[in-house]
Design a protein around this motif. Structure first.
Motif, PDB file in Angstrom:
ATOM      1  N   GLY A   1     -22.926 -16.378 -40.616  1.00 54.80           N
ATOM      2  CA  GLY A   1     -23.585 -16.218 -39.320  1.00 54.80           C
ATOM      3  C   GLY A   1     -23.479 -14.798 -38.819  1.00 54.80           C
ATOM      4  O   GLY A   1     -23.971 -13.864 -39.447  1.00 54.80           O
TER       5      GLY A   1
ATOM      6  N   GLN B   1     -20.999 -21.547 -38.027  1.00 49.77           N
ATOM      7  CA  GLN B   1     -21.866 -20.555 -38.680  1.00 49.77           C
ATOM      8  C   GLN B   1     -21.486 -20.295 -40.135  1.00 49.77           C
ATOM      9  O   GLN B   1     -22.048 -19.408 -40.780  1.00 49.77           O
ATOM     10  CB  GLN B   1     -21.809 -19.232 -37.896  1.00 49.77           C
ATOM     11  CG  GLN B   1     -22.359 -19.378 -36.482  1.00 49.77           C
ATOM     12  CD  GLN B   1     -22.329 -18.061 -35.718  1.00 49.77           C
ATOM     13  OE1 GLN B   1     -21.884 -17.042 -36.218  1.00 49.77           O
ATOM     14  NE2 GLN B   1     -22.825 -18.102 -34.497  1.00 49.77           N
TER      15      GLN B   1
ATOM     16  N   GLN C   1     -28.738 -22.165 -34.989  1.00 49.15           N
ATOM     17  CA  GLN C   1     -27.281 -22.307 -35.139  1.00 49.15           C
ATOM     18  C   GLN C   1     -26.545 -21.158 -34.451  1.00 49.15           C
ATOM     19  O   GLN C   1     -25.436 -21.327 -33.972  1.00 49.15           O
ATOM     20  CB  GLN C   1     -26.889 -22.274 -36.625  1.00 49.15           C
ATOM     21  CG  GLN C   1     -27.259 -23.500 -37.405  1.00 49.15           C
ATOM     22  CD  GLN C   1     -26.324 -24.655 -37.101  1.00 49.15           C
ATOM     23  OE1 GLN C   1     -25.372 -24.516 -36.357  1.00 49.15           O
ATOM     24  NE2 GLN C   1     -26.637 -25.822 -37.659  1.00 49.15           N
ATOM     25  N   ILE C   2     -27.176 -20.005 -34.446  1.00 48.19           N
ATOM     26  CA  ILE C   2     -26.493 -18.830 -33.910  1.00 48.19           C
ATOM     27  C   ILE C   2     -26.656 -18.697 -32.400  1.00 48.19           C
ATOM     28  O   ILE C   2     -25.698 -18.433 -31.689  1.00 48.19           O
ATOM     29  CB  ILE C   2     -26.949 -17.569 -34.663  1.00 48.19           C
ATOM     30  CG1 ILE C   2     -26.289 -17.597 -36.061  1.00 48.19           C
ATOM     31  CG2 ILE C   2     -26.570 -16.285 -33.931  1.00 48.19           C
ATOM     32  CD1 ILE C   2     -26.886 -16.691 -37.062  1.00 48.19           C
TER      33      ILE C   2
END
Lengths: 629, 345
Positions: free
Chosen positions: B156, B296, A9-10
């Motif tokens: 995130g 995120q 995701q990052i």
């Protein structure tokens, strides 16, 4: 959802695939190293090699969270790698060794890595890895902590400042006279007790007169009488050395009399010293020496004892040390000061405190004296956690794995150092200046070109110095007048009026893997070729010279003479008079300049010591170590 | 320090390197403290590690969640074969093993099952990864009971921490400079109430100032209702990380919107409200940042957890032991620029 889902995701799928192939070198498995290993494996880096020379110590356990009581004395790198097994998804390799050992870690060994992480505790190794990073053009994430202070500095060779582009804190030195005649702070007395007294009595067992090399030292005084007295005093130590070696315990009180009565009386006779209102020392009284003392006394480490107790400690620890000296094996080598060796610490502590009492200086506990004498840097888990987190996080930008910053250049990457915790600012936790360009005056990255020469064993045996110079001159188009130097010992091999060695082969000259040659233009011109530093790396081919750009610098600026200040402890002979101490942390908050020298990462094992080259528990054997500079 | 509170020589040896930072008295004080840590995810584990290593007296971990595969990517004290166990059953023993001198309690109840009597045992409470409603609910309790509270979480590459010590007097010692420190207000939430001058024992020429600063705080819900960035320098506002208004927006957005379906437009709407209330420039907002935050949101990332977890733990240890100037009262970390401003909101 799987283990990888967060990092994907990052950084995204494509970058994640790249990340899985990245090979990291982690130098140091101490305070920062333990934390960094945790972060790197949780991030799923492909491979991580961990190098550390040290073994685990009780005082590590407050922060080096991969280690337990049962691991004490075991190798840090291998225990660390085992301690992360339960959650590891990377290929791990542990090495117990000195990163500066070119036999175990030759240059081509470093070549397998994509990125280097420094989690070190000493300047020499930091500088060494920085040079390796410059030779191989590998990015390096430098980091360090001391107490609540910490920093990270990403280094991208050729594009951003290297570790040596900014000057580093120089260690504090004390003039001889301050230590020997006019102490005014506890540290002066500790240095006297440790580097002068302890060393001369128990460590330096060479026969004969006072060993002070009396030339060219920083006396800090031009008082002839004072200097003369200091020299006499050194000669007179012979008597005490004899007592110590005689094993005659009854003569211990004579040591007190000599050091704390007679020597003080003689000092008082030098009138110039006490003219400016300086507090005069008060010698011990007779009853102090003749009184009963407690033969079983052991002060607790946080206690500040009375004069009587300090005297008892002095006598008791002297006796224990004398007994050890009689022991056959100790006699040959003497006893080294080691902050974790109780007898040596108590001797230094009591001698220092008695001297402090004489000079009207505050007395310190054994705990506090241990810090000064052992050059202990405070260290705590939270700072190391923050710094390792920053180091691993910034590696994503350095490796161009963060999609958000893909098109940004190297000089958009940030370094960071603690700000709030270091009492620099109340409105920012970190300071985060952007990276700077290489300093054009830096002798490590800018004043010299660098490359790796590949050579086979046959090449080493067959190629002569003269032959090599011809090859170099041809390849790099250097003029007639050149010089070639072996930088390891600053040995001139060839220059325009020294050609005696040109028929010798490189092998005969002792060159080998890890040797670094400096090839310079010696013409008397305004513009000369930039010197070239060449790292000798053994391989299959007879001789392969690296391709390098033709760069010029202004002439008549001898580069090597401007070498960075000599290695902190390298010349600090215990007898040398100038005593070296690490200074406190820098207090200035100039961006980019705040670089605590040490890292909380096992700072206690650092090699910058008061006088000594070593702090005794540092098992780092330098026999095979070649320093690049 | 009386004898009961004196450190043993074993403790002095173990904690040597940190005692040199905060002194024996602070180390001894920490030994008698009890902390509650709610949520044992990535940040929670970092905080737990740091404060267990520091040698506080007792730590209680409260978490009712089940360990997932996803947790393995950001949490150190758990292992693959423990997935679908209670998270605390997996992580608890490894955290306890860090320092046998600390008493560790694990509690797998729900937070809302707890009451004032439960909370009142603790000297300090840290809540991690709480939804804003739970954070407010908890903060109401800590305000009633006069217990310091930290609320922290991450999204995130960014993370935040809210601090409510209610009222706290800190003592800092510094070398007196040319201009002596003055009594009075130094910032929105801080006032210097006392200055004592002491001779520097190591240096007769210099004097030290022992400065007492009174810090006042706001509750979580009050902060969200009343925050403003007024008083910041224009440059600070211009250069402000997008993560600051975005974090505040995530904390103020209605609960029913704050889920997987949250859209970029919705977050943007609430972020603009934050800018409006806080006096921020709307043109600092970049679409990429809003998109990043939506993607995120609530994602844990180990380096970010290590940084914020380290900062929170350090402040917790500081106020339990040494009592130097604590954080006041909102920090945001931006993992791209490493910006980490502290705002008194």
């Amino acid at each position: 959802m799987v283990r990888e889902s967060n990092i994907i995701q990052i950084i995204g799928e494509t970058e994640y695939a790249r990340l899985r192939k990245i090979r990291c070198l982690l130098v140091g498995a101490g305070g920062i190293g333990s934390e960094l290993l945790k972060d790197l494996i949780l991030m799923n880096f492909g491979e991580i090699s961990v190098v550390d020379l040290d073994t685990i110590d009780l005082s590590n356990l407050n922060r080096q969270f991969l280690f337990r009581q049962k691991d004490i004395k075991k190798s840090k790198s291998s225990v660390a790698v085992k301690a992360v097994e339960h959650c590891n998804n990377s290929k791990l390799q542990a090495y117990q060794g000195n990163i500066m050992d070119t036999k175990e870690f030759p240059l081509h060994w470093f070549d397998q890595f994509d990125i280097l992480f420094n989690a070190l505790d000493n300047l020499a190794a930091r500088r060494y890895v920085n040079k390796i990073s410059q030779f191989l053009k590998k990015p390096l994430i430098e980091s360090g902590t001391a107490g609540f202070d910490g920093y990270i500095q990403p280094i991208i060779p050729g594009q951003s400042e290297c570790f040596d582009c900014t000057s580093k804190e120089t260690p504090k030195t004390y003039p001889v006279c301050t230590i020997r005649s006019t102490p005014s702070q506890p540290v002066h007395c500790v240095v006297w007790a440790k580097d002068f007294l302890f060393n001369q009595l128990f460590n330096d067992l060479s026969e004969g007169e006072g060993q002070e090399g009396e030339t060219s030292k920083d006396w800090g005084s031009d008082d002839v009488d004072e200097i003369k007295r200091i020299q006499e005093e050194s000669q007179e130590l012979k008597e005490l050395q004899d007592i110590v070696r005689s094993g005659d315990m009854k003569r211990v009180t004579r040591m007190l009399e000599k050091l704390f009565v007679e020597d003080i009386a003689k000092l008082l006779k030098i009138e110039n010293l006490w003219k400016n209102g300086r507090t005069k020392p008060v010698a011990l009284a007779k009853e102090n020496l003749e009184g009963e003392y407690d033969e079983t006394l052991l002060l607790s480490v946080d206690q500040v004892g009375t004069l009587e107790e300090q005297i008892a400690e002095f006598i008791n620890s002297s006796k224990r040390l004398m007994k050890r000296l009689i022991g056959a094996e100790a006699n040959a080598q003497g006893i080294e000061f080691d902050k974790d060796d109780e007898d040596t610490l108590r001797f230094v502590s009591s001698a220092s405190n008695i001297r402090s009492l004489i000079f009207g200086i505050p007395v310190q506990s054994i705990f506090d004296i241990k810090k000064i004498a052992g050059n202990i840097i405070p260290a705590v888990a939270s700072t190391n956690g923050i710094i390792a987190g920053l180091s691993s996080l910034i590696s994503l930008r350095v490796l161009q794995l963060l999609p958000e910053t893909k098109d940004k250049g190297v000089l958009d990457i940030n370094m960071a150092f603690t700000s709030k915790a270091s009492n620099i600012s109340n409105d920012r936790y970190l300071s985060n200046p952007k990276l700077a360009r290489p300093n054009c005056k830096c002798v490590v990255c800018s004043r010299v070109l660098r490359g790796v020469v590949k050579m086979s064993d046959d090449g080493l045996k067959e190629i002569t110095l003269g032959g090599l110079v011809e090859e170099l001159r041809g390849k790099y188009d250097f003029p007639e007048d050149i010089s070639l130097m072996d930088t390891q010992d600053q040995r001139l091999l060839i220059d325009y009026d020294f050609d005696d060695l040109q028929g010798k082969t490189l092998g005969e000259m002792g060159l080998k893997e890890g040797s670094v040659l400096l090839f310079s233009d010696e013409m008397d011109e305004d513009q000369i070729r930039k010197p070239i530093e060449l790292y000798l790396s053994m391989g299959q081919e007879r001789l392969v010279l690296p391709d390098l750009p033709a760069e010029y610098i202004e002439g008549q600026t001898p580069v090597r003479e401007e070498e960075e200040p000599s290695e902190i402890s390298a010349n600090a002979d215990a007898n040398d008079g100038v005593i070296i101490l690490d200074d406190d942390l820098p207090e200035d908050n100039q961006l980019g300049d705040k670089r605590p020298l040490d890292s909380g990462d096992d700072a206690d094992r650092k090699r910058v010591k008061i006088g000594d080259n070593d702090d005794g528990d540092d098992d780092d054997d330098n026999d095979d170590v070649i320093e690049l500079d | 320090m009386n004898n009961e509170n004196k450190l043993s020589s074993d403790e002095i040896a173990l904690y040597d390197r940190q005692i040199r930072l905060w002194g024996m008295a602070a180390q001894a004080r920490m030994r008698s403290t009890q902390v509650l840590l709610i949520g044992i995810g990535a940040i929670g584990q970092e905080i737990a590690k740091n404060i267990v290593l520091s040698g506080i007296g007792q730590l209680t971990l409260l978490d009712d969640r089940i360990l997932t595969e996803e947790d393995l990517g950001s949490q150190f004290f758990v292992s693959k074969n423990e997935v679908s166990m209670k998270r605390l059953e997996a992580a608890g023993p490894r955290i306890a093993d860090l320092n046998p001198r600390v008493t560790l309690h694990v509690d797998t109840d729900k937070l809302r099952a707890k009451n004032d009597e439960y909370f009142s045992k603790f000297d300090l409470i840290v809540g991690t990864e709480l939804i804003p409603a739970d954070a407010s609910w908890l903060n109401d309790a800590t305000r009633r009971l006069n217990i310091p509270l930290y609320i922290t979480g991450s999204n995130g590459l960014s993370a935040y921490c809210f601090i409510d010590l209610i009222q706290f007097d800190s003592q800092d010692t510094k070398l007196q400079s040319q201009i002596p420190t003055k009594l009075g207000k130094v910032s929105k939430n801080r006032t210097i109430t006392n200055i004592e001058i002491k001779e520097d024992s190591n240096n007769n020429d210099k004097k030290q100032e022992i400065i007492t600063t009174r810090h006042i705080y706001k509750s979580f819900s009050e902060l969200l209702k009343t925050f403003t960035f007024e008083g910041l320098h224009r440059r600070q506002i211009k250069r402000m990380s997008n993560m600051v208004p975005l974090t505040l927006a995530l904390l103020t957005i209605p609960e029913e919107l704050n889920n997987e379906q949250l859209t970029i437009d919705q977050l943007k709407e609430y972020t603009l409200k934050v800018c409006n209330q806080g006096g921020l420039l709307k043109d600092i907002l970049r679409d990429e940042s809003i998109e990043q935050m939506v993607r995120q949101r609530n994602i844990e990332f180990s380096p970010v957890a290590a940084i914020m977890g380290g900062a929170v733990a350090q402040d917790v240890i500081n106020i339990l032991g040494k009592k130097q100037s604590p954080l006041n009262n909102f920090i945001v970390f931006d993992g791209i620029t490493l910006d980490m401003p502290i705002y008194e909101l």
